[in-house]
Design a protein around this motif. Structure first.
Motif, PDB file in Angstrom:
ATOM      1  N   VAL A  56      -2.473   1.875  27.086  1.00 39.55           N
ATOM      2  CA  VAL A  56      -2.524   2.343  28.468  1.00 39.55           C
ATOM      3  C   VAL A  56      -3.980   2.438  28.902  1.00 39.55           C
ATOM      4  O   VAL A  56      -4.766   3.173  28.308  1.00 39.55           O
ATOM      5  N   MET A  57      -4.360   1.656  29.879  1.00 34.33           N
ATOM      6  CA  MET A  57      -5.719   1.795  30.383  1.00 34.33           C
ATOM      7  C   MET A  57      -5.765   1.458  31.855  1.00 34.33           C
ATOM      8  O   MET A  57      -4.934   0.725  32.364  1.00 34.33           O
ATOM      9  N   SER A  58      -6.737   2.014  32.478  1.00 34.38           N
ATOM     10  CA  SER A  58      -6.803   1.831  33.921  1.00 34.38           C
ATOM     11  C   SER A  58      -7.510   0.532  34.280  1.00 34.38           C
ATOM     12  O   SER A  58      -7.190  -0.085  35.286  1.00 34.38           O
ATOM     13  N   LEU A  76     -13.951  10.987  26.442  1.00 33.49           N
ATOM     14  CA  LEU A  76     -15.032  10.226  25.831  1.00 33.49           C
ATOM     15  C   LEU A  76     -16.354  10.531  26.516  1.00 33.49           C
ATOM     16  O   LEU A  76     -17.395  10.630  25.866  1.00 33.49           O
ATOM     17  N   THR A 112     -17.643   3.464  11.694  1.00 32.86           N
ATOM     18  CA  THR A 112     -16.596   3.387  10.681  1.00 32.86           C
ATOM     19  C   THR A 112     -16.436   4.654   9.856  1.00 32.86           C
ATOM     20  O   THR A 112     -15.359   4.919   9.358  1.00 32.86           O
ATOM     21  N   PHE A 157      -9.632  13.691  22.068  1.00 30.42           N
ATOM     22  CA  PHE A 157     -10.775  12.813  21.851  1.00 30.42           C
ATOM     23  C   PHE A 157     -12.105  13.507  22.072  1.00 30.42           C
ATOM     24  O   PHE A 157     -13.151  12.882  22.059  1.00 30.42           O
ATOM     25  N   ASP A 164     -21.681  -0.712  12.342  1.00 34.13           N
ATOM     26  CA  ASP A 164     -22.227   0.503  12.969  1.00 34.13           C
ATOM     27  C   ASP A 164     -23.404   0.265  13.899  1.00 34.13           C
ATOM     28  O   ASP A 164     -24.137   1.193  14.212  1.00 34.13           O
ATOM     29  N   LYS A 171      -8.290  10.547  28.629  1.00 34.16           N
ATOM     30  CA  LYS A 171      -8.970   9.980  27.478  1.00 34.16           C
ATOM     31  C   LYS A 171     -10.384   9.530  27.842  1.00 34.16           C
ATOM     32  O   LYS A 171     -11.341   9.803  27.108  1.00 34.16           O
ATOM     33  N   LYS A 172     -10.485   8.868  28.964  1.00 31.10           N
ATOM     34  CA  LYS A 172     -11.826   8.408  29.363  1.00 31.10           C
ATOM     35  C   LYS A 172     -12.752   9.580  29.625  1.00 31.10           C
ATOM     36  O   LYS A 172     -13.933   9.564  29.260  1.00 31.10           O
ATOM     37  N   GLN A 196       2.680   4.511  18.173  1.00 36.16           N
ATOM     38  CA  GLN A 196       2.463   3.077  18.329  1.00 36.16           C
ATOM     39  C   GLN A 196       3.777   2.324  18.432  1.00 36.16           C
ATOM     40  O   GLN A 196       3.881   1.331  19.140  1.00 36.16           O
ATOM     41  N   PHE A 222     -13.634  11.790  18.107  1.00 33.02           N
ATOM     42  CA  PHE A 222     -13.828  10.406  18.508  1.00 33.02           C
ATOM     43  C   PHE A 222     -14.559   9.701  17.372  1.00 33.02           C
ATOM     44  O   PHE A 222     -15.570  10.191  16.884  1.00 33.02           O
ATOM     45  N   VAL A 223     -14.013   8.577  16.937  1.00 32.22           N
ATOM     46  CA  VAL A 223     -14.620   7.852  15.833  1.00 32.22           C
ATOM     47  C   VAL A 223     -15.779   7.033  16.380  1.00 32.22           C
ATOM     48  O   VAL A 223     -15.589   6.079  17.113  1.00 32.22           O
ATOM     49  N   ILE A 263     -12.960   4.155   4.139  1.00 27.54           N
ATOM     50  CA  ILE A 263     -12.080   4.965   4.969  1.00 27.54           C
ATOM     51  C   ILE A 263     -11.375   4.026   5.929  1.00 27.54           C
ATOM     52  O   ILE A 263     -11.990   3.209   6.594  1.00 27.54           O
ATOM     53  N   HIS A 264     -10.110   4.194   5.977  1.00 28.04           N
ATOM     54  CA  HIS A 264      -9.294   3.236   6.705  1.00 28.04           C
ATOM     55  C   HIS A 264      -8.960   3.776   8.099  1.00 28.04           C
ATOM     56  O   HIS A 264      -9.222   3.146   9.101  1.00 28.04           O
ATOM     57  N   THR A 265      -8.417   4.956   8.130  1.00 31.08           N
ATOM     58  CA  THR A 265      -7.994   5.538   9.403  1.00 31.08           C
ATOM     59  C   THR A 265      -8.252   7.035   9.349  1.00 31.08           C
ATOM     60  O   THR A 265      -8.044   7.653   8.316  1.00 31.08           O
ATOM     61  N   LYS A 292     -18.362  -3.153  13.134  1.00 29.54           N
ATOM     62  CA  LYS A 292     -18.047  -2.849  11.746  1.00 29.54           C
ATOM     63  C   LYS A 292     -19.285  -2.355  10.998  1.00 29.54           C
ATOM     64  O   LYS A 292     -19.188  -1.561  10.067  1.00 29.54           O
ATOM     65  N   ASP A 332      -4.930   6.833  31.410  1.00 26.49           N
ATOM     66  CA  ASP A 332      -6.041   7.015  30.476  1.00 26.49           C
ATOM     67  C   ASP A 332      -7.166   7.845  31.099  1.00 26.49           C
ATOM     68  O   ASP A 332      -8.279   7.837  30.606  1.00 26.49           O
ATOM     69  N   PRO A 372       0.434   8.687  26.486  1.00 23.37           N
ATOM     70  CA  PRO A 372      -0.059   9.157  27.779  1.00 23.37           C
ATOM     71  C   PRO A 372       0.349   8.235  28.922  1.00 23.37           C
ATOM     72  O   PRO A 372       0.541   7.032  28.737  1.00 23.37           O
ATOM     73  N   MET A 426     -11.743   1.586  16.329  1.00 26.69           N
ATOM     74  CA  MET A 426     -12.424   1.778  15.055  1.00 26.69           C
ATOM     75  C   MET A 426     -11.449   1.925  13.899  1.00 26.69           C
ATOM     76  O   MET A 426     -11.845   1.982  12.751  1.00 26.69           O
ATOM     77  N   ASN A 427     -10.189   1.976  14.229  1.00 26.17           N
ATOM     78  CA  ASN A 427      -9.188   1.992  13.175  1.00 26.17           C
ATOM     79  C   ASN A 427      -9.313   0.717  12.354  1.00 26.17           C
ATOM     80  O   ASN A 427      -9.360  -0.385  12.892  1.00 26.17           O
ATOM     81  N   ALA A 428      -9.345   0.871  11.046  1.00 31.49           N
ATOM     82  CA  ALA A 428      -9.636  -0.292  10.190  1.00 31.49           C
ATOM     83  C   ALA A 428      -8.637  -1.414  10.400  1.00 31.49           C
ATOM     84  O   ALA A 428      -9.000  -2.584  10.379  1.00 31.49           O
TER      85      ALA A 428
END
Lengths: 149, 1259
Positions: free
Chosen positions: A94-96, B844, B936, B874, A37, B840-841, B1022, B932-933, B924-926, A35, B837, B834, A107-109
């Motif tokens: 979904v993750m491996s 990143l 914050t 991403f 940073d 996505k990986k 979601q 890629f964030v 900032i919320h979202t 949070k 991943d 998806p 990082m979504n609030a």
């Protein structure tokens, strides 16, 4: 000194719970760092994800002991958390790999506050249950003692 | 990425540290910003209301000068006033409501002038809103007890009033002139000179009834006083409105006369008002009375102004002393108002509404006056003082009014109202709403108001007054209320808030007839483009300096003060930003030191304040920073001394050339790698030849410098590398069959310098289609190709462009077909997320190495975009989709070529990061978009393109009540294709508002829809698609409910009321439910749906809106249309925009549908032969083929007109949209018809049915 299975499960729970407290402490600190940073979310998730399953498993292990030793109250005390853990892992992104934290959404609030709150609540729960287990351990010993005498 | 970030904006946390320094008020007071802030948000709104400037100007013109002066004055002396109003407003919602009701009542009375009303009404409504907000506070104080709904706030009112009055008194008390100034200022602040104009009868009546009794002792007629104030406000508002647009001089004169009568009454007003008050008592319901009472004292001071209130008390109308020119002949009002009310009721939604609007505007002034009076007695007082002392001033300001006032305006004047009313309407009408018809009838009532309005017209903020007026009106009579209601429609929020308490069920019902009842507005779409609402900071200089809405846009033009207020408004708070948009004008600065706040690292911007010439105060964290010596130098005029002349201070969009400390490594060269799918499906689609041809043509136009590198990699079930080593005669191909564990066959020469090896590259591009022309390999190893691309590009970073035609079914990242074609139209859509991943990986990893991956998908079968798009989503890339691509289909080829050309030649920024900072208290919320964030507030964008837009949701974490404005600053640090490190900074400044009315009326419906769409996409990923659809519908319901709540209407009301600024929201939401991303029932391929969702997340707002609700124009009669002159000085016909319904289509017409990414033209079977021959260049209707996708250039005027028009549409796009001409009897017509989203389609509701559904849900 008498030492029955109940007391054994409580002493195990006590030890494991100490680990869980450290886990949740680490969790809280990690998210605080995110949070503010200090850390890259990718690194943070890489360090957090390996700890998720061990925590869940440790928690389930001593609850199995409780069930085996007939400590139903303690088991019911922990059941909600077990259910939460299972659901949390079932609905993970979904993750491996193992784990539940996804660096692209962490990082979504909403997620961040949720995870942080989860960490604090768990920490409080583990702390409380630590003393409860201690108490349960003493009671179990006492009961044993009474039965013997 | 991380490195650059660190460099660019190492310290975000400091902001918070400084947050502690919240000495906002004082510091700001000293600084220029405070001035801007001075203008109460309420005041500002009028502008925002979207009232076309043209509409407003008339009133403004006269007033404007004054207003400016006032604003300046106010700035200098009045930071506090603004603050106080806001506080008051917050404290006394009830009062506001009361005021609102009063205003509404007043408005209704004013209503009579339908013509003027419409436009002006809108304006006035805004003004009213603003005014109301301010007044509210004051009103609250005075009225609290009175205010029914908001009583809590109102109750304290006496105290509050005291406080506010004290301020006012202080200001006023010192000198009349001062007072006058103050009043003027206040008016200006509110932008509603009208405010000064006493609220009209309605308010007076109501208030007088309630408060009059209470305060009667103080003021002979508290109600009168209130009315006066109110009336003054209302008048001012109405006047301004009417003046601004509608009121012709004559009308003004008439109005003036009435006003004068009223004013006369007002002048004596207080007394008169008292006499009139009785009537108010009858209306007693209005809480405004209380307010008025409180205000009255001040008003009394202002005495003359009070006359206006007397007007409100129409019964006594005549009495009034014309002297009080300020006070408008309020006496007549009662009669007038009654008539008006009657009139309005008579006039159904259409006619009445206008009148009501007018009334509202009038009322609003009243409300404003009341509210102002209440909240800021000082304001009122000043006004009053103006009126009394400065009748001249008023006259000067409101000459027309004065004139009116001068003549003894008797109730009789009311009858004459038509003219007056007309005037009023103008003022009011200027307000955005316009319900002309009803209003005129009411004019009689309105005249007074109008007169007041006339007076006030100059004052901009009739709107506030209107609110008050509305409140008053209701009290006065239901009839009045009706008009008010109409006006309320415009200003509904304001009125509602104030009236809320006051308003009674009967009122509510009356209000139900608002002209903005969606159910009664079949043609809701404006015929021209919807302009983004203006953000009004109260200072022209600041408004001009603010960021363009094309770049940076907020869902509201005023930020709610608290999260609770935002919650009440039920609107999403967020920003849409298009940071790297191609700009025509962009100041670029190269300097040794980039001036930034030492605490929060904010770049200096036009909204900072200068403590002195050596120091500036950060507007995000409020830290005081030193100015470097260099900053004293103005590069434009080459002089020293005034830091405010620097370009950084004059423009909120600016680009810096960054010095070395912004680089963690030397700026990277432009590096481009093309990954080309050469599997069987890809070859069958034939895209490869087109791609190679375009590349050959555009190679020299690819952005870059002497270091630019380029490489190619083809893949099917193996990876084909092409070595372009020096000395080779032709490219050397190396095939790697091991795709599970990829490696580079040679360390060098896979990426080569474009300049040095141009010939080899060209040879390769010519060879490629031939080399792979006979492939029968059905597999596509996309994952392996991407892995190897990552290895190749890792050391430098750059852009990877992938052309994918087949499902990647082999090697790492392989996916299987998940789509069940039978489920394409089912209500529940699976597989939006998806399948793995891997992408996505990898994205990143790429992002960390500054590699962006762009996708061109030219599929003919399912390719699982949901999964493979991860690589772009991403890594900051873009995704282009050409479904069912075949080189034999000219339409698709045309689109592909245009898109690819634009893609290859457009500007590009490498190794970019974007940080978005906002004022303390907001966070900032979202984020929405492709990136890629990293932390914050930091987005990692390996590449940034001019076509990429982003959205972010903002949450309010702290109370903003001590801020007058909030700022958002987006800083984009990137490396240009020439190897320069640059920072592009956008700063947006938005005022803070404290009332629900202000918030709702400040909504930017287009931006709201843009943000809602992004949020809905998240939700569907979601949760589920049906959840997302439900959320969208709920968003519409919430908005309508919140508005209804703000109007404080009972459940018994009918109709579906919307404020002007949100009237298209329901239309857009019903359209978005039929968008490819969210529609159910009609067959939509999963890939298309996912791509549509990605588009919603990443498209700039104008394109987004066009994809949701395309623009349709008739083009068969371009010669008869309005003509504008474009940049090349060619005349461009501008046909009106049509609603998207088959109702608008005709057999004899041709219609053009601009969907953003394509333009469709439907030609009707009976279209004239001339049009076919000349414009389209075809001999007859039957010869329009299915592949007619280019209109030939012919040498005749109708063809030239059509081309000019299409070019005009294309000018706004990043590349010309492909064109498709469709015959009405061709099977392709379904492509056109399915865009008619207002009609019932298969399983989806038509717009009207959707409204009916909303109506059942809105509580």
């Amino acid at each position: 000194m008498a030492f029955n299975f109940s007391a054994f499960s409580y002493i195990i729970a006590l030890i494991v719970d100490a680990f869980l407290i450290f886990f949740s402490l680490f969790h809280v600190i990690a998210f605080d760092e995110l949070k503010t940073d200090y850390k890259n979310p990718v690194e943070q998730c890489n360090s957090l994800n390996p700890l998720v399953l061990p925590e869940y498993i440790l928690h389930i292990v001593f609850n199995v002991l409780f069930a085996a030793s007939g400590e139903w109250l303690s088991l019911f005390f922990n059941l909600p958390l077990i259910a939460y853990h299972i659901n949390r892992y079932r609905t993970r992104p979904v993750m491996s790999g193992y784990g539940i934290y996804d660096p692209t959404s962490i990082m979504n609030a909403d997620q961040l506050t949720r995870c942080q709150r989860e960490g604090w609540i768990k920490l409080a729960f583990y702390l409380l249950s630590f003393f409860y287990y201690l108490y349960g351990y003493v009671i179990a010993l006492e009961r044993e003692h009474l039965e013997q005498t | 990425m991380s490195e650059p970030n660190g460099v660019a904006m190492p310290q975000t946390t400091p902001q918070y540290q400084f947050n502690g320094i919240s000495s906002n008020n004082t510091s700001r007071g000293s600084s220029p910003l405070p001035q801007a802030s001075h203008i109460p948000s309420s005041q500002l709104p009028p502008l925002k209301s979207g009232i076309p400037p043209s509409q407003l100007p008339p009133t403004r013109s006269s007033v404007s000068g004054l207003v400016r002066n006032v604003s300046q004055l106010s700035v200098s002396s009045q930071n506090t006033p603004n603050v106080s109003p806001s506080k008051f407003s917050t404290s006394t919602p009830n009062e506001e409501k009361l005021r609102m009701s009063e205003l509404s009542d007043n408005a209704s009375s004013l209503v009579p002038n339908p013509d003027v009303v419409p436009v002006r009404q809108y304006v006035s409504s805004d003004a009213l809103n603003k005014n109301i907000a301010l007044p509210k506070a004051s009103n609250i104080n005075s009225l609290p007890s009175n205010t029914i709904s908001d009583t809590p706030r109102a109750v304290p009112s006496s105290q509050l009033n005291m406080s506010t009055p004290s301020r006012y008194f202080n200001e006023n008390g010192s000198n009349f002139t001062n007072v006058i100034n103050g009043s003027l200022q206040s008016n200006f602040r509110t932008e509603t000179p009208q405010n000064f104009i006493p609220m009209q009868n309605s308010q007076v009546e109501k208030k007088s009834g309630e408060h009059g009794q209470n305060h009667s002792g103080k003021q002979t007629n508290p109600t009168l006083n209130y009315p006066q104030q109110i009336s003054t406000f209302s008048q001012s508002n109405t006047n301004t409105n009417s003046f601004s647009r509608n009121t012709p001089p004559t009308a003004n004169s008439q109005l003036v006369s009435t006003n004068q009568l009223q004013s006369c009454s007002v002048a004596q007003s207080n007394i008169i008002s008292n006499s009139q008050n009785p009537s108010p008592y009858t209306f007693s319901g209005v809480s405004t009375l209380n307010q008025t009472n409180q205000t009255h004292p001040s008003q009394f001071n202002l005495s003359q102004s009070s006359t206006l209130s007397s007007q409100n008390t129409n019964s006594k109308p005549p009495v009034q002393v014309p002297q009080n020119t300020i006070s408008k002949p309020s006496k007549p009002r009662y009669p007038q108002t009654l008539p008006s009310n009657l009139m309005q009721p008579q006039i159904p939604g259409g006619g009445i509404p206008p009148s009501s609007q007018y009334n509202a505007s009038l009322h609003n002034p009243n409300l404003l006056s009341q509210s102002q009076a209440e909240s800021s007695q000082s304001y009122l007082n000043p006004q009053v003082s103006f009126n009394n002392n400065s009748m001249p001033p008023n006259q000067s300001f409101y000459k027309p009014q004065v004139g009116l006032n001068g003549p003894a305006s008797l109730p009789s004047s009311l009858p004459t109202k038509p003219g007056i009313s007309a005037n009023r309407y103008p003022a009011q009408a200027q307000v955005p709403l316009q319900n002309p018809p009803g209003q005129y009838p009411q004019q009689q009532q309105y005249p007074q108001q109008q007169q007041q309005q006339l007076h006030y017209p100059q004052q901009q903020h009739m709107q506030y007054p209107q609110q008050q007026q509305k409140a008053q009106y209701p009290q006065q009579q239901q009839q009045l209320q009706y008009p008010q209601q109409q006006k309320q429609m415009q200003y509904p929020q304001q009125q509602h808030s104030q009236t809320g308490p006051v308003v009674q069920s009967g009122f509510n019902r009356l209000w139900g007839t608002d002209s903005h009842d969606l159910l009664q507005l079949p043609n809701i779409l404006p015929t021209t483009k919807v302009q983004p609402p203006q953000i009004n900071l109260g200072q022209d200089a600041l408004n001009k300096a603010n960021c363009s809405p094309e770049v940076f846009r907020c869902t509201m033009t005023k930020i709610p003060e608290t999260a609770a207020l935002l919650q009440k408004a039920r609107l999403p708070l967020g920003m849409l930003i298009h940071p790297f948009k191609d700009l025509n004008y962009l100041p670029v600065i190269q300097c040794n030191v980039i001036v930034r706040c030492r605490a929060c690292r904010t770049y200096i911007n036009p909204f900072v304040s200068f403590v002195d010439s050596k120091r500036w105060k950060c507007n995000l964290c409020y830290r005081i920073n030193e100015l470097p010596e260099e900053f004293q130098y103005d590069p434009v005029s080459k002089t020293y001394g005034d830091p405010s002349r620097r370009p950084e201070i004059r423009s909120s969009t600016i680009e810096y050339i960054a010095p070395a400390e912004y680089m963690l490594r030397p700026p990277q060269p432009a590096v481009y790698l093309f990954l080309i799918d050469v599997s069987r499906l890809a070859i069958e689609s034939g895209y490869l030849e087109i791609l190679c041809n375009i590349l050959l043509e555009e190679l020299k136009n690819i952005p870059g410098d002497a270091r630019t590198q380029i490489g190619f990699l083809a893949y099917d079930s193996a990876l084909h590398f092409f070595s372009l080593a020096e000395g080779l005669n032709q490219p050397h191909e190396m095939t790697v069959l091991d795709i599970e564990d990829v490696f580079l066959p040679t360390p060098d020469n896979l990426l080569v310098n474009l300049k040095d090896r141009l010939e080899l590259v060209e040879d390769l591009l010519k060879l490629l289609p031939v080399r792979f022309g006979n492939t029968f390999d059905g597999s596509s190893a996309l994952g392996a190709a991407l892995q190897v691309a990552h290895k190749m590009m890792g050391p430098t970073g750059g852009r990877v462009t992938v052309f994918q035609a087949a499902l990647p079914n082999i090697g790492p990242g392989a996916v299987t077909s998940r789509e069940d074609p039978n489920q394409r139209s089912s209500a529940e859509v699976a597989h939006l997320n998806p399948a793995n991943d891997f992408y996505k990986k990898l994205a990143l990893d790429c992002s960390a190495q500054q590699v962006a991956v762009d996708l061109f998908i030219v599929n003919s079968q399912y390719v699982d975009i949901a999964t493979i798009s991860g690589i772009s989503r991403f890594s900051g890339g873009c995704i282009n989709h050409f479904p069912l691509f075949k080189s034999s289909r000219p339409l698709l080829v045309d689109g592909f070529q245009k898109c690819l050309r634009r893609y290859l030649t457009r500007k590009i920024g490498f190794e970019a990061v974007m940080r978005v900072r906002c004022t303390r208290g907001l966070s900032i919320h979202t984020f929405h978009g492709n990136f890629f964030v990293r932390s914050t507030d930091l987005l990692s964008l390996p590449n940034v393109s001019p076509d990429a837009a982003f959205g972010m949701q903002v949450s309010i974490e702290e109370n903003l009540s001590d801020c007058q404005t909030v700022c958002f600053q987006a800083a984009l640090l990137y490396t240009s294709s020439k190897g320069e490190r640059r920072i592009r900074v956008h700063t947006l400044c938005i005022p803070v508002a404290s009332t629900l009315n202000d918030i709702i009326h400040s909504a930017d419906q287009q931006c709201v829809v843009g943000l809602l769409a992004k949020m809905a996409v998240d939700r569907s990923m979601q949760s589920s698609l049906s959840d997302a659809r439900e959320a969208l519908i709920n968003a519409a319901i919430d908005c309508l409910s919140a508005y209804k709540f703000s109007l404080n209407m009972g459940s018994g009301s009918s109709g579906l009321l919307v404020p002007e600024c949100l009237k298209l929201l329901s239309l857009y939401i019903s359209a978005i439910l039929k968008h490819a991303a969210f529609r159910i029932g009609s067959s939509t391929r999963l890939d298309d749906r996912v791509k549509a969702m990605i588009d919603l997340k990443t498209k700039p707002l104008p394109l987004l809106l066009q994809s949701i609700y395309p623009d349709m124009y008739p083009i068969h009669n371009l010669e008869n249309q309005e003509v504008i002159i474009n940049e090349e000085e060619e005349p461009v016909p501008l046909p009106p925009r049509l609603q998207l319904t088959a109702r608008c289509l005709e057999n004899k017409g041709a219609f053009l549908l601009d969907c953003g990414d394509q333009i469709l033209i439907l030609v009707g079977p009976n279209v004239s032969k001339e049009f076919l021959n000349e414009a389209l260049g075809v001999p007859d209707y039957a010869s329009i083929t299915d592949s007619f996708c280019e209109i030939p250039l012919l040498d005749n005027p109708s063809n030239a007109r059509l081309h000019n028009f299409i070019n005009y549409l294309n000018d706004e796009k990043s590349y010309p949209a492909p064109l498709h001409v469709i015959r009405d009897n061709s099977p392709n017509r379904i492509v056109f018809l399915e865009k008619l989203v207002e009609d019932r389609l298969e399983n989806s509701l038509s717009y009207h049915e959707f409204l009916q559904h909303l109506k059942t849900q809105v509580k």
